[in-house]
Design a protein around this motif. Sequence first.
Motif, mmCIF file in Angstrom:
data_model
loop_
_atom_site.group_PDB
_atom_site.id
_atom_site.type_symbol
_atom_site.label_atom_id
_atom_site.label_comp_id
_atom_site.label_asym_id
_atom_site.label_seq_id
_atom_site.Cartn_x
_atom_site.Cartn_y
_atom_site.Cartn_z
ATOM 1 N N PHE A 86 -7.148 19.444 12.846
ATOM 2 C CA PHE A 86 -8.185 18.408 12.858
ATOM 3 C C PHE A 86 -9.546 19.011 13.196
ATOM 4 C CE2 PHE A 86 -10.791 15.310 15.132
ATOM 5 C CZ PHE A 86 -10.820 14.264 14.223
ATOM 6 N N LEU A 87 -9.595 19.858 14.205
ATOM 7 C CA LEU A 87 -10.857 20.493 14.584
ATOM 8 C C LEU A 87 -11.368 21.417 13.483
ATOM 9 C CD1 LEU A 87 -10.140 21.334 18.337
ATOM 10 C CD2 LEU A 87 -11.542 19.471 17.419
ATOM 11 N N VAL A 88 -10.436 22.159 12.836
ATOM 12 C CA VAL A 88 -10.830 23.075 11.763
ATOM 13 C C VAL A 88 -11.420 22.297 10.593
ATOM 14 C CG1 VAL A 88 -9.973 24.695 10.033
ATOM 15 C CG2 VAL A 88 -9.191 24.882 12.405
ATOM 16 N N LEU A 101 -4.364 13.499 10.176
ATOM 17 C CA LEU A 101 -4.083 14.464 11.237
ATOM 18 C C LEU A 101 -4.125 13.815 12.618
ATOM 19 C CD1 LEU A 101 -6.143 17.529 9.950
ATOM 20 C CD2 LEU A 101 -3.649 17.327 10.037
ATOM 21 N N ARG A 102 -4.905 12.764 12.775
ATOM 22 C CA ARG A 102 -4.981 12.076 14.060
ATOM 23 C C ARG A 102 -3.856 11.065 14.235
ATOM 24 N NH1 ARG A 102 -6.839 14.526 17.815
ATOM 25 N NH2 ARG A 102 -7.298 12.619 18.966
ATOM 26 N N SER A 103 -3.481 10.393 13.162
ATOM 27 C CA SER A 103 -2.416 9.383 13.255
ATOM 28 C C SER A 103 -1.503 9.519 12.045
ATOM 29 C CB SER A 103 -3.019 7.979 13.330
ATOM 30 O OG SER A 103 -3.817 7.727 12.187
ATOM 31 N N SER A 104 -0.621 10.496 12.092
ATOM 32 C CA SER A 104 0.291 10.729 10.976
ATOM 33 C C SER A 104 1.552 9.873 11.162
ATOM 34 C CB SER A 104 0.678 12.208 10.934
ATOM 35 O OG SER A 104 1.536 12.471 9.857
ATOM 36 N N PRO A 105 2.045 9.222 10.084
ATOM 37 C CA PRO A 105 1.481 9.202 8.731
ATOM 38 C C PRO A 105 0.311 8.225 8.614
ATOM 39 C CG PRO A 105 3.470 7.890 8.798
ATOM 40 C CD PRO A 105 3.321 8.498 10.174
ATOM 41 N N CYS A 106 -0.447 8.399 7.533
ATOM 42 C CA CYS A 106 -1.652 7.593 7.313
ATOM 43 C C CYS A 106 -1.348 6.482 6.307
ATOM 44 C CB CYS A 106 -2.776 8.490 6.802
ATOM 45 S SG CYS A 106 -4.299 7.628 6.404
ATOM 46 N N HIS A 107 -1.614 5.246 6.687
ATOM 47 C CA HIS A 107 -1.362 4.105 5.812
ATOM 48 C C HIS A 107 -2.661 3.704 5.099
ATOM 49 C CE1 HIS A 107 2.689 3.145 7.478
ATOM 50 N NE2 HIS A 107 2.185 3.748 8.546
ATOM 51 N N VAL A 108 -2.581 3.538 3.789
ATOM 52 C CA VAL A 108 -3.734 3.092 2.998
ATOM 53 C C VAL A 108 -3.300 1.946 2.104
ATOM 54 C CG1 VAL A 108 -4.918 5.318 3.026
ATOM 55 C CG2 VAL A 108 -3.301 4.813 1.205
ATOM 56 N N MET A 110 -11.818 14.163 2.554
ATOM 57 C CA MET A 110 -11.734 14.674 3.917
ATOM 58 C C MET A 110 -11.522 13.593 4.978
ATOM 59 S SD MET A 110 -11.670 17.937 4.009
ATOM 60 C CE MET A 110 -12.190 18.408 5.654
ATOM 61 N N PRO A 111 -12.181 12.436 4.909
ATOM 62 C CA PRO A 111 -11.905 11.415 5.931
ATOM 63 C C PRO A 111 -10.436 11.004 5.987
ATOM 64 C CG PRO A 111 -13.939 10.895 4.771
ATOM 65 C CD PRO A 111 -13.311 12.045 4.037
ATOM 66 N N THR A 112 -9.785 10.901 4.814
ATOM 67 C CA THR A 112 -8.369 10.559 4.807
ATOM 68 C C THR A 112 -7.532 11.671 5.418
ATOM 69 O OG1 THR A 112 -8.745 9.304 2.765
ATOM 70 C CG2 THR A 112 -6.465 9.789 3.346
ATOM 71 N N LEU A 113 -7.876 12.924 5.100
ATOM 72 C CA LEU A 113 -7.166 14.061 5.676
ATOM 73 C C LEU A 113 -7.302 14.053 7.203
ATOM 74 C CD1 LEU A 113 -7.245 17.692 4.322
ATOM 75 C CD2 LEU A 113 -7.460 17.255 6.748
ATOM 76 N N LEU A 114 -8.513 13.836 7.702
ATOM 77 C CA LEU A 114 -8.739 13.820 9.145
ATOM 78 C C LEU A 114 -8.018 12.648 9.812
ATOM 79 C CD1 LEU A 114 -12.565 14.664 9.141
ATOM 80 C CD2 LEU A 114 -10.683 16.183 9.781
ATOM 81 N N ARG A 115 -8.025 11.525 9.153
ATOM 82 C CA ARG A 115 -7.333 10.354 9.696
ATOM 83 C C ARG A 115 -5.834 10.603 9.784
ATOM 84 N NH1 ARG A 115 -6.937 4.684 6.413
ATOM 85 N NH2 ARG A 115 -5.388 3.656 7.749
ATOM 86 N N GLY A 134 0.817 -1.198 0.000
ATOM 87 C CA GLY A 134 0.000 0.000 0.000
ATOM 88 C C GLY A 134 0.855 1.253 0.000
ATOM 89 N N PHE A 135 0.288 2.347 0.483
ATOM 90 C CA PHE A 135 0.969 3.636 0.439
ATOM 91 C C PHE A 135 0.881 4.314 1.803
ATOM 92 C CE2 PHE A 135 -0.514 2.788 -3.870
ATOM 93 C CZ PHE A 135 0.640 2.998 -4.604
ATOM 94 N N VAL A 136 1.795 5.261 1.982
ATOM 95 C CA VAL A 136 1.825 6.076 3.188
ATOM 96 C C VAL A 136 1.579 7.520 2.782
ATOM 97 C CG1 VAL A 136 3.199 6.888 5.141
ATOM 98 C CG2 VAL A 136 3.431 4.519 4.345
ATOM 99 N N LEU A 137 0.551 8.146 3.365
ATOM 100 C CA LEU A 137 0.230 9.543 3.081
ATOM 101 C C LEU A 137 0.841 10.428 4.165
ATOM 102 C CD1 LEU A 137 -3.556 9.107 2.176
ATOM 103 C CD2 LEU A 137 -1.645 9.311 0.596
ATOM 104 N N LEU A 138 1.722 11.338 3.753
ATOM 105 C CA LEU A 138 2.383 12.206 4.727
ATOM 106 C C LEU A 138 1.438 13.246 5.313
ATOM 107 C CD1 LEU A 138 5.876 12.855 3.074
ATOM 108 C CD2 LEU A 138 5.257 11.201 4.853
ATOM 109 N N GLY A 139 0.474 13.710 4.499
ATOM 110 C CA GLY A 139 -0.449 14.725 4.981
ATOM 111 C C GLY A 139 0.260 16.038 5.256
ATOM 112 N N PHE A 140 -0.149 16.703 6.333
ATOM 113 C CA PHE A 140 0.445 17.990 6.701
ATOM 114 C C PHE A 140 1.462 17.761 7.813
ATOM 115 C CE2 PHE A 140 -3.665 19.101 4.916
ATOM 116 C CZ PHE A 140 -3.309 20.094 4.016
ATOM 117 N N SER A 141 2.716 18.101 7.520
ATOM 118 C CA SER A 141 3.787 17.912 8.491
ATOM 119 C C SER A 141 3.769 19.048 9.501
ATOM 120 C CB SER A 141 5.141 17.867 7.781
ATOM 121 O OG SER A 141 5.344 19.034 7.017
ATOM 122 N N ALA A 142 3.493 18.733 10.742
ATOM 123 C CA ALA A 142 3.453 19.726 11.820
ATOM 124 C C ALA A 142 3.490 18.972 13.147
ATOM 125 C CB ALA A 142 2.194 20.591 11.726
#
Length: 334
Positions: free
Chosen positions: A32-34, A89-96, A82-87, A15-23
């Motif tokens: 996440f709340l926003v 932000l909660r558990s970075s990085p995101c594995h799919v 959006m669900p992937t983005l939120l996921r 699969g792949f790893v999504l880096l998302g927003f690095s912070a």
Amino acid sequence: MERALELANRSSSQGFVLLGFSANQGIRDVLFLVFLSLYLLVLLENALVVYLVFSHRELRKPMYFFLGNLSCLETCYVSVTMPTLLRGLRSSPCHVSFTACIAQLFFFVSFISTKCSLLATMAYDRYVAICHPLHYPLLMRPQVCRGLALSSWLGGLLVSALKTTCIANLSYCGPNVLNHFFCDVSPLLNLSCTHVALVDLVDFISALAVLWGSLLVAIASYVAIGRTVICMPSAAAGRKALSTCASHLVVMGCFYSVVLFTYSRPGHVKATDLYKALSVIYTAVTPACSPVVYCLRNHAVRTALQETLNPHRVSQEMPPPTASLKLKGEIYGI
């Protein structure tokens, strides 16, 4: 050949790893709340528009039929990303998984292609209403409207099937890390270790056909509208005609300016923080703003909303017959 099959199988299993927003974690919690609030706002706004369009008789017009389709579409495609983005932000990085990534890519490309077609169709609807008002009931009769909407949805599926099939058949060498918050075309092409010139070409041509094709239809419609407005004997009539197009022009301008910058170039482009920021605009911000823009500038939608929220007050403030005739003229854009 065996090596390519081995790599493809390894990509499919890993699969792949999504880096998302690095912070740091604190900033990610705020983001996440926003984004969660923005996502819920998009769902609420567009569900309300769909309800108003299909529950109020006065909104059963072509203009609002396409607006209802657009709201359904934006609800769907914001739910793809959006669900992937939120996921993430909660558990970075995101594995799919590979299958989930390709499925997300398929639905995203399909919905964004459909949105381009629907925006062009809405521009054509305004062209017929303003430039050919006497023929409007015939040219935009229910059968034609349903056909235009259906062709937009099916066309998006066809384009997406072609692009997704090409990308799914590539081999990925690893590390399978996507510098994005969802599975998009360019990040996936950057990971491929096989020759992607043909895929790049298919992606570029399809982007030009969908984006520029729909944009040219919209531009041609509004050029014709502008000429008609200039020739109108009354300045007030011209302003009224343009006011029916203002909301669509704002939404279309914001959407196309970002999407064209992102996709109207060869697909093998490095994903950057700017790329991700622009993606947020057309995947989350624009769907949240569109219902507000359409409702605030449209008297019929505002009246239907007031009737839904406070039916007793609206029934006491029913407009006289002359006002109803005026409202009917505004609906047709004349």
